[in-house]
Scaffold this active site. Structure first.
Site, mmCIF file in Angstrom:
data_model
loop_
_atom_site.group_PDB
_atom_site.id
_atom_site.type_symbol
_atom_site.label_atom_id
_atom_site.label_comp_id
_atom_site.label_asym_id
_atom_site.label_seq_id
_atom_site.Cartn_x
_atom_site.Cartn_y
_atom_site.Cartn_z
ATOM 1 N NE ARG A 153 -11.260 74.711 69.577
ATOM 2 C CZ ARG A 153 -12.094 73.770 68.886
ATOM 3 N NH1 ARG A 153 -12.977 75.504 68.578
ATOM 4 N NH2 ARG A 153 -12.186 73.084 67.864
ATOM 5 C CE LYS B 104 -26.286 63.208 60.859
ATOM 6 N NZ LYS B 104 -26.175 64.751 60.836
ATOM 7 N N GLY C 212 -13.457 68.111 68.654
ATOM 8 C CA GLY C 212 -13.991 67.719 69.401
ATOM 9 C C GLY C 212 -15.088 66.463 70.445
ATOM 10 N N GLY D 188 -13.760 70.037 63.131
ATOM 11 C CA GLY D 188 -13.818 69.510 62.039
ATOM 12 C C GLY D 188 -12.645 69.018 61.011
HETATM 13 C C1 3PG Z 1 -15.113 75.015 66.177
HETATM 14 O O1 3PG Z 1 -15.253 74.612 66.391
HETATM 15 O O2 3PG Z 1 -14.614 73.468 65.817
HETATM 16 C C2 3PG Z 1 -13.577 75.335 64.574
HETATM 17 O O3 3PG Z 1 -13.390 76.813 66.216
HETATM 18 C C3 3PG Z 1 -14.570 76.072 64.303
HETATM 19 O O4 3PG Z 1 -15.809 76.618 63.870
HETATM 20 P P1 3PG Z 1 -16.398 76.832 62.634
HETATM 21 O O5 3PG Z 1 -16.749 75.357 63.057
HETATM 22 O O6 3PG Z 1 -17.282 77.580 62.872
HETATM 23 O O7 3PG Z 1 -15.776 77.127 61.884
#
Ligand code: 3PG
Length: 395
Positions: A34, A199, A352, A376
């Protein structure tokens, strides 16, 4: 709405929201992708003579400073990657931040301490977030949104601050949005989506949004066992979301009606326990022993999935095929990942776990069209949702 729209940048303070939320072991960054992905925009702005003020979060502190969530080691890594000094402010909008920003010369870069050390960042109260956004906005003349991983968050440094300054998307957000637009709006066919992860409940929104659009849906990972159960198989000690079996059965029926092929594992790597030295065996997906857990897809499934990917012109891959963090259960993710990377078309990897798997398993990252930095955020785009941090960039 990209950086060009801001006009002359020399001498201007540009507040950049990046996603620098990286995994740390103590103060050692264990995956700096990142940070690497954030460099392009920061470098471009600095080279144009802007005074670059980077704001970001790390982890989920509870609105108060916690040393283990300090961005200091990340600022150091950013400095190494930029090959230039990076100033660090020990607070987010306070005295240190103001002084650090005031001390920047043209082309200088500063990182502000974790925005989530201030409880207003994540407040549900518009006025509280607005007050924080006012203070952040005072540190910049322009706002550049480049933290793709947080654009699904309605937070002060992502959403509210964008309403207070001339704004633009950074290069990373631009590239991410373009990659997802391509697979969501105008996919070339055959269009194959590979879903995995533990999941099924996390992926229902994606299935719902994509089931009418794709030609094939390949299902692996822990979520596959709920699908196998919906087909009437016993799954032994494998992960099963019993309360989702009916929903999954409806998706299977819907897919059959629409002519969408849902492909499930035909064999499974099983073990009694999830351990790096577990004794494993391969069994048919219809004959998982009661005392065993399915922890990866088996070799026949890898071959089946690879065959279903071979002629694809568009592939979206989200979620590992097994417990790839442990060597005995990594082959499914490694080999299906490789098959995705080898297609003659557009391959997009959700952020992710799947992005982490690409790097951990040593797959050739450059062979994919795009590997998302957002977990997310990429999931919500695939669910067809409107993301507040993107919507706010529109005029
Ligand atoms: C992530 O790791 O998906 C982003 O940096 C967002 O982080 P968060 O889910 O804690 O908002």
């Amino acid at each position: 709405k990209t950086i060009e729209r801001l006009g002359e940048l020399r001498g201007r303070r540009v507040l950049v929201r990046s996603d620098l939320n990286v995994p740390l072991d103590g103060s050692t960054i264990t995956d700096d992708n990142r940070v690497r992905a954030s460099v392009t925009t920061i470098k471009e702005l600095a080279e144009a003579g802007a005074r670059v003020v980077v704001t970001a979060h790390l982890g989920r502190p509870k609105g108060t400073p916690e040393p283990k969530y300090s961005l200091a080691p990340v600022a150091e890594r950013l400095s190494e990657l930029l090959g230039a000094d990076v100033a660090f402010a020990t607070d987010t909008v306070g005295e240190s931040a103001q002084k650090t920003v005031a001390g920047l010369g043209d082309g200088g870069v500063a990182v502000l301490e974790n925005v989530r050390f201030d409880p207003r960042e994540t407040s549900k109260d518009d006025a509280e977030r607005g007050a924080m956004a006012d203070e952040l906005a005072a540190l910049g003349d322009y706002f550049v949104s480049d933290g793709f991983g947080v654009v699904h968050r309605k937070q002060a440094s992502v959403y509210d601050v964008a309403q207070r300054l001339p704004r633009a998307a950074g290069r990373l957000v631009e590239a991410e949005v373009e990659a997802f637009r391509k697979v969501l709006v105008s996919p070339e066919r055959p269009y194959v989506v590979v879903l995995g992860g533990s999941k099924v409940s996390d992926k229902l929104g994606v299935i719902d949004n994509l089931i009418g659009k794709v030609d094939r849906l390949l299902i692996g990972g822990g979520m596959a066992f709920t699908f196998l159960a919906a087909r009437g198989y016993g799954v032994g000690g494998s992960l099963l979301e019993a309360d989702q079996v009916d929903t999954v059965r409806k998706y299977l029926e819907q897919a059959a009606q629409r002519g969408v092929e849902i492909v499930l594992p035909v064999d499974v790597v099983v073990a009694a326990d999830i351990a790096a030295d577990a004794e494993t065996s391969v069994v048919s997906a219809s004959a998982i022993p009661d005392d065993q857990k399915g922890l990866d897809i088996g070799p026949a499934s890898i071959e089946l999935f690879s065959g279903k990917l071979a002629d694809a012109k568009t592939v979206v891959w989200n979620g590992p095929m097994g417990v790839f963090e442990l060597a005995p259960f990594a082959a499914g993710t490694a080999q299906v990942g490789r098959a995705v990377s080898e297609i003659d078309g557009t391959s997009v990897v959700g952020g992710g776990d799947s992005a982490a798997a690409v790097h951990k398993l040593g797959l050739d990252a450059s062979a994919f069209t795009h590997i998302s930095t957002g977990g997310g955020a990429s999931l919500e785009l695939l669910e067809g949702k409107t993301l507040p941090g993107l919507a706010v960039l529109e005029d």
